[in-house]
Design an enzyme around this catalytic site. Sequence first.
Site, mmCIF file in Angstrom:
data_model
loop_
_atom_site.group_PDB
_atom_site.id
_atom_site.type_symbol
_atom_site.label_atom_id
_atom_site.label_comp_id
_atom_site.label_asym_id
_atom_site.label_seq_id
_atom_site.Cartn_x
_atom_site.Cartn_y
_atom_site.Cartn_z
ATOM 1 N N ARG A 134 0.826 -1.221 0.000
ATOM 2 C CA ARG A 134 0.000 0.000 0.000
ATOM 3 C C ARG A 134 0.860 1.273 0.000
ATOM 4 O O ARG A 134 0.415 2.318 -0.479
ATOM 5 C CB ARG A 134 -0.949 -0.025 1.212
ATOM 6 N N ILE A 181 -7.480 7.828 -0.809
ATOM 7 C CA ILE A 181 -7.378 6.370 -0.848
ATOM 8 C C ILE A 181 -8.234 5.928 0.338
ATOM 9 O O ILE A 181 -8.092 6.442 1.449
ATOM 10 C CB ILE A 181 -5.907 5.893 -0.735
ATOM 11 N N SER A 182 -9.183 5.005 0.106
ATOM 12 C CA SER A 182 -10.122 4.626 1.169
ATOM 13 C C SER A 182 -9.384 3.955 2.320
ATOM 14 O O SER A 182 -8.315 3.367 2.145
ATOM 15 C CB SER A 182 -11.188 3.664 0.635
ATOM 16 N N GLN A 183 -10.008 4.033 3.507
ATOM 17 C CA GLN A 183 -9.481 3.347 4.697
ATOM 18 C C GLN A 183 -9.425 1.832 4.412
ATOM 19 O O GLN A 183 -10.395 1.275 3.869
ATOM 20 C CB GLN A 183 -10.439 3.633 5.852
#
Length: 217
Positions: A37, A63-65
Amino acid sequence: MEDSYKHKGLRKQLALQVKEKGISDKLVLKAIETIPRHLFLDNAFVEFAYQDKAFPIGEGQTISQPYTVAFQTELLDIKKGDKVLEVGTGSGYQTSVLLEMGAKVFTIERQKVLFDRTSSLLPKLGYLPKFFYGDGFKGLPAFAPFDKIIVTAGAPLVPPDLVSQLKSGGLMVIPVGGENDAYVMKRLTKENESNIQIVSFGDFRFVPLLEEKEWGR
Ligand code: SAM
Protein backbone atom coordinates in the site's frame (compact mmCIF):
# COMPACT_ATOMS: atom_id res chain seq x y z
CA MET A 1 9.74 1.19 -5.75
CA GLU A 2 11.13 -0.51 -2.70
CA ASP A 3 9.21 -3.13 -0.71
CA SER A 4 11.12 -4.05 2.46
CA TYR A 5 10.68 -6.55 5.31
CA LYS A 6 9.59 -3.58 7.42
CA HIS A 7 6.75 -2.83 4.96
CA LYS A 8 5.77 -6.51 4.90
CA GLY A 9 5.64 -6.61 8.71
CA LEU A 10 3.56 -3.44 8.84
CA ARG A 11 0.96 -4.76 6.43
CA LYS A 12 0.73 -8.06 8.30
CA GLN A 13 -0.21 -5.95 11.35
CA LEU A 14 -2.69 -3.97 9.26
CA ALA A 15 -4.38 -7.19 8.11
CA LEU A 16 -4.61 -8.28 11.77
CA GLN A 17 -6.18 -4.95 12.76
CA VAL A 18 -8.76 -5.26 10.00
CA LYS A 19 -9.49 -8.84 11.09
CA GLU A 20 -9.98 -7.70 14.70
CA LYS A 21 -12.53 -5.15 13.44
CA GLY A 22 -14.63 -8.03 12.08
CA ILE A 23 -13.42 -8.92 8.56
CA SER A 24 -13.26 -12.70 8.19
CA ASP A 25 -12.87 -13.32 4.40
CA LYS A 26 -9.42 -14.96 4.24
CA LEU A 27 -8.81 -13.85 0.65
CA VAL A 28 -9.50 -10.21 1.58
CA LEU A 29 -7.08 -10.40 4.52
CA LYS A 30 -4.47 -12.13 2.35
CA ALA A 31 -4.78 -9.35 -0.26
CA ILE A 32 -4.19 -6.68 2.40
CA GLU A 33 -1.16 -8.60 3.62
CA THR A 34 0.19 -8.86 0.07
CA ILE A 35 -0.36 -5.46 -1.56
CA PRO A 36 2.37 -2.83 -0.99
CA ARG A 37 0.00 0.00 0.00
CA HIS A 38 2.94 2.39 0.58
CA LEU A 39 3.54 2.43 -3.19
CA PHE A 40 0.04 3.89 -3.72
CA LEU A 41 0.89 7.02 -1.70
CA ASP A 42 3.27 9.86 -2.41
CA ASN A 43 6.80 9.13 -1.07
CA ALA A 44 6.47 11.84 1.55
CA PHE A 45 3.58 9.99 3.20
CA VAL A 46 4.77 6.35 3.27
CA GLU A 47 4.67 6.29 7.08
CA PHE A 48 0.86 6.65 6.88
CA ALA A 49 0.43 3.78 4.43
CA TYR A 50 -0.13 1.02 6.98
CA GLN A 51 -2.41 2.90 9.34
CA ASP A 52 -6.07 1.95 9.07
CA LYS A 53 -7.02 5.40 7.77
CA ALA A 54 -8.15 7.10 4.58
CA PHE A 55 -5.50 9.44 3.16
CA PRO A 56 -5.46 12.30 0.60
CA ILE A 57 -4.15 11.30 -2.86
CA GLY A 58 -4.51 14.73 -4.53
CA GLU A 59 -7.28 16.27 -6.64
CA GLY A 60 -9.42 16.44 -3.46
CA GLN A 61 -9.71 12.62 -3.43
CA THR A 62 -8.69 9.92 -0.97
CA ILE A 63 -7.38 6.37 -0.85
CA SER A 64 -10.12 4.63 1.17
CA GLN A 65 -9.48 3.35 4.70
CA PRO A 66 -8.26 -0.29 4.52
CA TYR A 67 -11.15 -1.40 6.76
CA THR A 68 -13.65 0.19 4.36
CA VAL A 69 -11.96 -1.49 1.36
CA ALA A 70 -12.08 -4.82 3.21
CA PHE A 71 -15.72 -4.31 4.28
CA GLN A 72 -16.92 -3.49 0.75
CA THR A 73 -14.90 -6.34 -0.75
CA GLU A 74 -16.21 -8.87 1.77
CA LEU A 75 -19.79 -7.82 0.97
CA LEU A 76 -19.08 -8.42 -2.73
CA ASP A 77 -18.30 -12.10 -2.03
CA ILE A 78 -15.63 -12.22 -4.75
CA LYS A 79 -15.12 -15.53 -6.54
CA LYS A 80 -12.15 -16.25 -8.82
CA GLY A 81 -13.02 -15.15 -12.36
CA ASP A 82 -15.81 -12.74 -11.33
CA LYS A 83 -16.21 -9.88 -13.81
CA VAL A 84 -16.26 -6.75 -11.64
CA LEU A 85 -16.99 -3.10 -12.46
CA GLU A 86 -15.34 -0.66 -10.03
CA VAL A 87 -16.57 2.95 -10.05
CA GLY A 88 -13.88 5.33 -8.69
CA THR A 89 -10.39 3.95 -9.47
CA GLY A 90 -8.68 6.61 -7.31
CA SER A 91 -5.30 5.28 -6.14
CA GLY A 92 -6.01 1.79 -7.55
CA TYR A 93 -5.66 0.10 -4.14
CA GLN A 94 -9.21 -1.33 -4.15
CA THR A 95 -8.66 -2.39 -7.77
CA SER A 96 -5.54 -4.30 -6.71
CA VAL A 97 -7.39 -6.04 -3.87
CA LEU A 98 -10.00 -7.30 -6.36
CA LEU A 99 -7.30 -8.46 -8.80
CA GLU A 100 -5.33 -10.20 -6.02
CA MET A 101 -8.53 -12.17 -5.28
CA GLY A 102 -8.74 -13.38 -8.87
CA ALA A 103 -11.42 -11.03 -10.25
CA LYS A 104 -11.35 -9.50 -13.75
CA VAL A 105 -11.65 -5.78 -13.11
CA PHE A 106 -13.05 -2.94 -15.24
CA THR A 107 -12.38 0.30 -13.39
CA ILE A 108 -13.55 3.82 -14.22
CA GLU A 109 -12.32 7.19 -12.92
CA ARG A 110 -13.51 10.73 -13.70
CA GLN A 111 -10.38 12.62 -12.56
CA LYS A 112 -7.93 12.69 -15.47
CA VAL A 113 -4.86 13.23 -13.26
CA LEU A 114 -5.73 10.18 -11.11
CA PHE A 115 -6.68 8.13 -14.17
CA ASP A 116 -3.28 8.88 -15.77
CA ARG A 117 -1.30 8.27 -12.58
CA THR A 118 -3.01 5.00 -11.62
CA SER A 119 -3.17 3.52 -15.11
CA SER A 120 0.60 4.01 -15.28
CA LEU A 121 1.35 2.71 -11.73
CA LEU A 122 -0.68 -0.50 -11.50
CA PRO A 123 0.89 -2.35 -14.47
CA LYS A 124 4.32 -1.64 -12.92
CA LEU A 125 3.12 -3.53 -9.82
CA GLY A 126 1.81 -6.39 -11.96
CA TYR A 127 -1.89 -5.41 -11.67
CA LEU A 128 -3.69 -5.36 -15.01
CA PRO A 129 -7.29 -4.18 -14.87
CA LYS A 130 -9.03 -2.53 -17.82
CA PHE A 131 -8.88 1.24 -17.14
CA PHE A 132 -11.51 3.73 -18.32
CA TYR A 133 -11.69 7.51 -18.06
CA GLY A 134 -15.31 8.63 -17.79
CA ASP A 135 -18.49 8.96 -15.76
CA GLY A 136 -19.07 5.94 -13.54
CA PHE A 137 -22.71 7.01 -13.06
CA LYS A 138 -23.25 5.63 -16.56
CA GLY A 139 -21.13 2.50 -16.00
CA LEU A 140 -19.68 0.69 -19.02
CA PRO A 141 -22.64 -0.49 -21.13
CA ALA A 142 -20.36 -1.84 -23.87
CA PHE A 143 -18.78 -4.30 -21.40
CA ALA A 144 -21.91 -5.25 -19.41
CA PRO A 145 -23.20 -7.40 -17.83
CA PHE A 146 -21.05 -7.65 -14.68
CA ASP A 147 -21.16 -10.28 -11.92
CA LYS A 148 -20.37 -7.63 -9.32
CA ILE A 149 -20.30 -3.82 -9.15
CA ILE A 150 -18.50 -1.82 -6.46
CA VAL A 151 -18.90 1.95 -6.10
CA THR A 152 -16.10 3.54 -4.05
CA ALA A 153 -17.51 7.10 -3.83
CA GLY A 154 -20.66 8.21 -1.99
CA ALA A 155 -23.71 8.23 -4.28
CA PRO A 156 -26.82 10.38 -3.86
CA LEU A 157 -28.85 7.44 -5.22
CA VAL A 158 -28.29 4.04 -6.82
CA PRO A 159 -27.53 4.88 -10.49
CA PRO A 160 -30.16 3.07 -12.62
CA ASP A 161 -27.61 2.43 -15.41
CA LEU A 162 -25.49 0.43 -12.97
CA VAL A 163 -28.46 -1.69 -11.90
CA SER A 164 -29.20 -2.52 -15.53
CA GLN A 165 -25.53 -3.51 -16.12
CA LEU A 166 -25.63 -6.07 -13.28
CA LYS A 167 -26.18 -9.74 -14.20
CA SER A 168 -29.19 -11.58 -12.82
CA GLY A 169 -27.90 -13.06 -9.57
CA GLY A 170 -25.27 -10.29 -9.37
CA LEU A 171 -24.30 -8.11 -6.40
CA MET A 172 -23.65 -4.37 -6.12
CA VAL A 173 -22.05 -2.69 -3.09
CA ILE A 174 -22.57 1.07 -2.93
CA PRO A 175 -22.54 3.79 -0.25
CA VAL A 176 -25.72 5.86 -0.59
CA GLY A 177 -26.86 9.07 1.12
CA GLY A 178 -24.71 12.13 1.64
CA GLU A 179 -26.08 13.91 4.72
CA ASN A 180 -22.87 15.50 6.21
CA ASP A 181 -20.71 13.20 4.04
CA ALA A 182 -22.19 10.13 5.82
CA TYR A 183 -23.32 7.33 3.56
CA VAL A 184 -25.10 4.06 4.32
CA MET A 185 -23.34 1.02 2.84
CA LYS A 186 -25.89 -0.93 0.80
CA ARG A 187 -25.73 -4.30 -0.91
CA LEU A 188 -28.13 -4.90 -3.78
CA THR A 189 -28.84 -8.43 -4.97
CA LYS A 190 -30.37 -8.56 -8.43
CA GLU A 191 -32.57 -11.66 -8.11
CA ASN A 192 -33.86 -11.13 -11.66
CA GLU A 193 -34.77 -8.18 -13.94
CA SER A 194 -37.78 -7.20 -11.81
CA ASN A 195 -36.66 -8.11 -8.30
CA ILE A 196 -33.85 -6.33 -6.40
CA GLN A 197 -33.18 -6.96 -2.72
CA ILE A 198 -31.40 -4.23 -0.74
CA VAL A 199 -29.70 -4.67 2.66
CA SER A 200 -28.06 -1.80 4.64
CA PHE A 201 -24.80 -2.17 6.60
CA GLY A 202 -24.05 0.95 8.67
CA ASP A 203 -22.54 4.40 8.07
CA PHE A 204 -19.28 5.24 6.29
CA ARG A 205 -17.64 8.49 5.12
CA PHE A 206 -16.80 8.96 1.43
CA VAL A 207 -15.94 11.64 -1.11
CA PRO A 208 -18.98 12.18 -3.35
CA LEU A 209 -19.75 10.37 -6.60
CA LEU A 210 -20.21 13.28 -9.03
CA GLU A 211 -22.19 13.13 -12.26
CA GLU A 212 -20.52 14.55 -15.38
CA LYS A 213 -22.64 17.75 -15.20
CA GLU A 214 -21.17 18.44 -11.70
CA TRP A 215 -17.51 17.98 -12.65
CA GLY A 216 -16.81 21.73 -12.55
CA ARG A 217 -17.47 21.60 -8.78
N1 SAM B 1 -11.12 2.92 -4.88
C1 SAM B 1 -10.31 4.05 -4.53
C2 SAM B 1 -9.00 3.67 -3.88
O1 SAM B 1 -8.82 2.50 -3.50
O2 SAM B 1 -8.13 4.54 -3.78
C3 SAM B 1 -11.09 5.04 -3.70
C4 SAM B 1 -11.11 6.33 -4.36
S1 SAM B 1 -11.98 7.69 -3.75
C5 SAM B 1 -12.66 7.28 -2.20
C6 SAM B 1 -13.36 7.78 -4.89
C7 SAM B 1 -13.00 8.05 -6.33
O3 SAM B 1 -14.21 8.13 -7.10
C8 SAM B 1 -12.24 9.34 -6.57
O4 SAM B 1 -11.03 9.06 -7.20
C9 SAM B 1 -13.18 10.16 -7.47
O5 SAM B 1 -12.50 10.98 -8.40
C10 SAM B 1 -13.99 9.06 -8.14
N2 SAM B 1 -15.28 9.50 -8.71
C11 SAM B 1 -16.19 10.37 -8.22
N3 SAM B 1 -17.24 10.51 -9.04
C12 SAM B 1 -17.00 9.68 -10.10
C13 SAM B 1 -17.71 9.37 -11.29
N4 SAM B 1 -18.90 9.93 -11.59
N5 SAM B 1 -17.18 8.47 -12.15
C14 SAM B 1 -15.97 7.87 -11.87
N6 SAM B 1 -15.24 8.14 -10.76
C15 SAM B 1 -15.76 9.03 -9.88
